[in-house]
Design an enzyme around this catalytic site. Sequence first.
Site, PDB file in Angstrom:
ATOM      1  N   CYS A   1      13.876   9.944   8.009  1.00 14.83           N
ATOM      2  CA  CYS A   1      13.601   9.632   9.413  1.00 14.83           C
ATOM      3  C   CYS A   1      14.839   9.612  10.297  1.00 14.83           C
ATOM      4  CB  CYS A   1      12.926   8.274   9.465  1.00 14.83           C
ATOM      5  SG  CYS A   1      13.810   7.084   8.457  1.00 14.83           S
TER       6      CYS A   1
ATOM      7  N   GLU B   1       9.850  15.415  16.059  1.00 14.17           N
ATOM      8  CA  GLU B   1      10.347  15.298  14.690  1.00 14.17           C
ATOM      9  C   GLU B   1       9.693  16.381  13.828  1.00 14.17           C
ATOM     10  OE1 GLU B   1       9.069  11.848  12.343  1.00 14.17           O
ATOM     11  OE2 GLU B   1      11.192  11.565  11.883  1.00 14.17           O
TER      12      GLU B   1
ATOM     13  N   GLU C   1       9.103   0.732  11.323  1.00 18.13           N
ATOM     14  CA  GLU C   1      10.184   1.713  11.148  1.00 18.13           C
ATOM     15  C   GLU C   1       9.539   3.080  11.275  1.00 18.13           C
ATOM     16  OE1 GLU C   1      13.127   0.747  11.006  1.00 18.13           O
ATOM     17  OE2 GLU C   1      13.210  -1.196  10.014  1.00 18.13           O
TER      18      GLU C   1
ATOM     19  N   LYS D   1       0.851  -1.188   0.000  1.00 24.90           N
ATOM     20  CA  LYS D   1       0.000   0.000   0.000  1.00 24.90           C
ATOM     21  C   LYS D   1       0.890   1.243   0.000  1.00 24.90           C
ATOM     22  CE  LYS D   1      -1.575   2.743   2.889  1.00 24.90           C
ATOM     23  NZ  LYS D   1      -1.384   4.006   2.138  1.00 24.90           N
TER      24      LYS D   1
HETATM   25  P1  NAD Z   1       2.208   8.301   8.088  1.00 22.89           P
HETATM   26  O1  NAD Z   1       2.404   7.436   9.274  1.00 22.89           O
HETATM   27  O2  NAD Z   1       1.152   9.301   8.131  1.00 22.89           O
HETATM   28  O3  NAD Z   1       1.921   7.398   6.792  1.00 22.89           O
HETATM   29  C1  NAD Z   1       2.784   6.351   6.401  1.00 22.89           C
HETATM   30  C2  NAD Z   1       1.977   5.331   5.638  1.00 22.89           C
HETATM   31  O4  NAD Z   1       1.088   4.680   6.520  1.00 22.89           O
HETATM   32  C3  NAD Z   1       1.102   5.902   4.526  1.00 22.89           C
HETATM   33  O5  NAD Z   1       1.043   4.963   3.484  1.00 22.89           O
HETATM   34  C4  NAD Z   1      -0.248   6.037   5.208  1.00 22.89           C
HETATM   35  O6  NAD Z   1      -1.320   6.023   4.289  1.00 22.89           O
HETATM   36  C5  NAD Z   1      -0.266   4.827   6.100  1.00 22.89           C
HETATM   37  N1  NAD Z   1      -1.031   4.919   7.331  1.00 22.89           N
HETATM   38  C6  NAD Z   1      -1.191   6.002   8.124  1.00 22.89           C
HETATM   39  N2  NAD Z   1      -1.912   5.665   9.213  1.00 22.89           N
HETATM   40  C7  NAD Z   1      -2.172   4.344   9.122  1.00 22.89           C
HETATM   41  C8  NAD Z   1      -2.853   3.401   9.954  1.00 22.89           C
HETATM   42  N3  NAD Z   1      -3.394   3.762  11.109  1.00 22.89           N
HETATM   43  N4  NAD Z   1      -2.916   2.118   9.552  1.00 22.89           N
HETATM   44  C9  NAD Z   1      -2.336   1.725   8.394  1.00 22.89           C
HETATM   45  N5  NAD Z   1      -1.709   2.570   7.560  1.00 22.89           N
HETATM   46  C10 NAD Z   1      -1.612   3.858   7.927  1.00 22.89           C
HETATM   47  O7  NAD Z   1       3.639   8.930   7.819  1.00 22.89           O
HETATM   48  P2  NAD Z   1       4.056   9.877   6.624  1.00 22.89           P
HETATM   49  O8  NAD Z   1       3.666  11.259   6.955  1.00 22.89           O
HETATM   50  O9  NAD Z   1       3.592   9.302   5.353  1.00 22.89           O
HETATM   51  O10 NAD Z   1       5.666   9.703   6.693  1.00 22.89           O
HETATM   52  C11 NAD Z   1       6.463  10.461   7.516  1.00 22.89           C
HETATM   53  C12 NAD Z   1       6.832   9.680   8.757  1.00 22.89           C
HETATM   54  O11 NAD Z   1       7.441   8.433   8.443  1.00 22.89           O
HETATM   55  C13 NAD Z   1       7.850  10.412   9.583  1.00 22.89           C
HETATM   56  O12 NAD Z   1       7.484  10.389  10.940  1.00 22.89           O
HETATM   57  C14 NAD Z   1       9.121   9.620   9.391  1.00 22.89           C
HETATM   58  O13 NAD Z   1      10.059   9.700  10.406  1.00 22.89           O
HETATM   59  C15 NAD Z   1       8.620   8.249   9.205  1.00 22.89           C
HETATM   60  N6  NAD Z   1       9.592   7.457   8.446  1.00 22.89           N
HETATM   61  C16 NAD Z   1      10.300   6.487   9.098  1.00 22.89           C
HETATM   62  C17 NAD Z   1      11.255   5.751   8.427  1.00 22.89           C
HETATM   63  C18 NAD Z   1      12.041   4.661   9.116  1.00 22.89           C
HETATM   64  O14 NAD Z   1      12.587   3.823   8.444  1.00 22.89           O
HETATM   65  N7  NAD Z   1      12.103   4.640  10.426  1.00 22.89           N
HETATM   66  C19 NAD Z   1      11.481   5.995   7.086  1.00 22.89           C
HETATM   67  C20 NAD Z   1      10.751   6.993   6.443  1.00 22.89           C
HETATM   68  C21 NAD Z   1       9.787   7.716   7.146  1.00 22.89           C
END
Ligand code: NAD
Length: 484
Positions: A290, A389, A256, A182
Amino acid sequence: MMSDLIEYDSLFIGGDWVTPDSSEVITVVSANTEEVIGRVPEASERDVDRAVAAARVAFDDPGGWSSWPAARRAEAMRRLAAALESRGAEIVERVSGQNGMPRVIGEQLEAMFPATLLRYYADMVENAATEETRPGLFGGNTLVTRTPAGVVGAIIPWNFPQALAGFKLAPALAAGCTVVIKPSPETVLDSYLLAEAIEEAGIPHGVVSIVPGGREIGAYLVAHPQVDKIAFTGSTAAGRSIAKVCGELLRPVTLELGGKSAAIILDDADLPASLQNLFGACLLNNGQACYLGTRILAPRSRYDEIVDTFTSFAGALTVGDALDPATQVGPMVSARQRERVEGYIAKGRNDGARVTTGGGRPKDLDRGWFVEPTVFADVDNATTIAQEEIFGPVLCVIPYGDVDDAVRIANDVDYGLGGSVWTTDPDRGLDVARRVNTGTIGINGYLPDPTAPFGGIKASGLGRELGPEGLAAYQQIRSVYLDK
Ligand code: NAD
């Protein structure tokens, strides 16, 4: 530059291009120009059901993917790597157009990394035994086997859409799992290139499906009764909610999540020689990564010099359209993300930190969600901008006394994902690196490697991706006590 609208009217489910169940559409807007650049169907719950059912059938098929000899799976993965590589230029155009990733980073990480991972894990499963006979202490032997974990739901964020899909897809395929991906709604256009590559590589039907959608569809996939394992990259808030569901279901999950890492500058650091690596470790992808070391810990003995160095360095970065090869810092992914970053900048000012460069929008860019690279000096580690963050090009310089003080400040945060130590003495660097509570840390640089386990501790997540540990996350380990 992108000119033509990129439009799709079907979904890649079960190895076929199928008519979506609903007429809902995801509209993709360029972070650089704020113009609509593409439209794709939004998957419904019924589409996710179809994708999971196809993955289930492909996984359970007695002669199918999960039972193929590792060498046969490895060959298919190498074909997929080649098919992705041949789309590298298009992948970069789409990713940078959608999320504002500077082109040069897209070329290295989005176009290249997934193919490298596919080949790395193909080699690994071809060469590593999945069964081992172990002599027991109570007599007899045990056969220890590693079998594929099953149907995987992989949820991907927008900041590195291809690379982070590759972090999951490559080890999952190598292990023999089938996968429903997804992607994030902000970055769905590049996921179609992945689908085309999967088709061209002849990956069997149902082994990979892609369901574009938002958090509701993500949540539906996480809780789906036919899914065996979840792999998630995204925010800590979403990770917590996914962890709750997986906890209730006792479903294995890799998370992650976010970070707020420290770049510890030791008093012997050679800053001029380190600037390029500091950029990669602290500001890569417009601050939208991240693991970035966005808290710059500076010894009081060199504090003014370090503030000046970061101020002039950040102030001189070339900000502009991500697709321009000269761009070092592109825009934020969305208007919402820019508002969030600007909210933190206002909070930092209110809390008494001093802006030494940036702090606003670039004057010469009237379109695109840009924020100037911003440096805050005199930051108290207890304040919001040092603890939360920001996910934008904003650095906080925090003074420290001695090395113990630096380690204390580095560890005084909810997160534990990345970090770095800057010094001309490698032994000293390693000594400090060992004392930082974090999943990954670099000395005089920070560069994740396919062979090195990647992931966080504390609020940064659970489990590891990459390396052999990343393969193990897609395997079940079983013991057969052999006849004595
Ligand atoms: P987000 O959590 O809003 O969304 C990430 C993904 O999860 C999207 O595809 C979203 O549609 C989906 N999603 C959101 N809520 C969900 C739920 N309750 N159940 C299932 N799916 C859900 O994050 P974002 O704004 O897209 O990305 C930024 C964040 O991701 C930052 O906090 C960043 O640090 C983190 N990040 C972490 C890593 C890592 O490897 N640790 C890498 C990249 C980004």
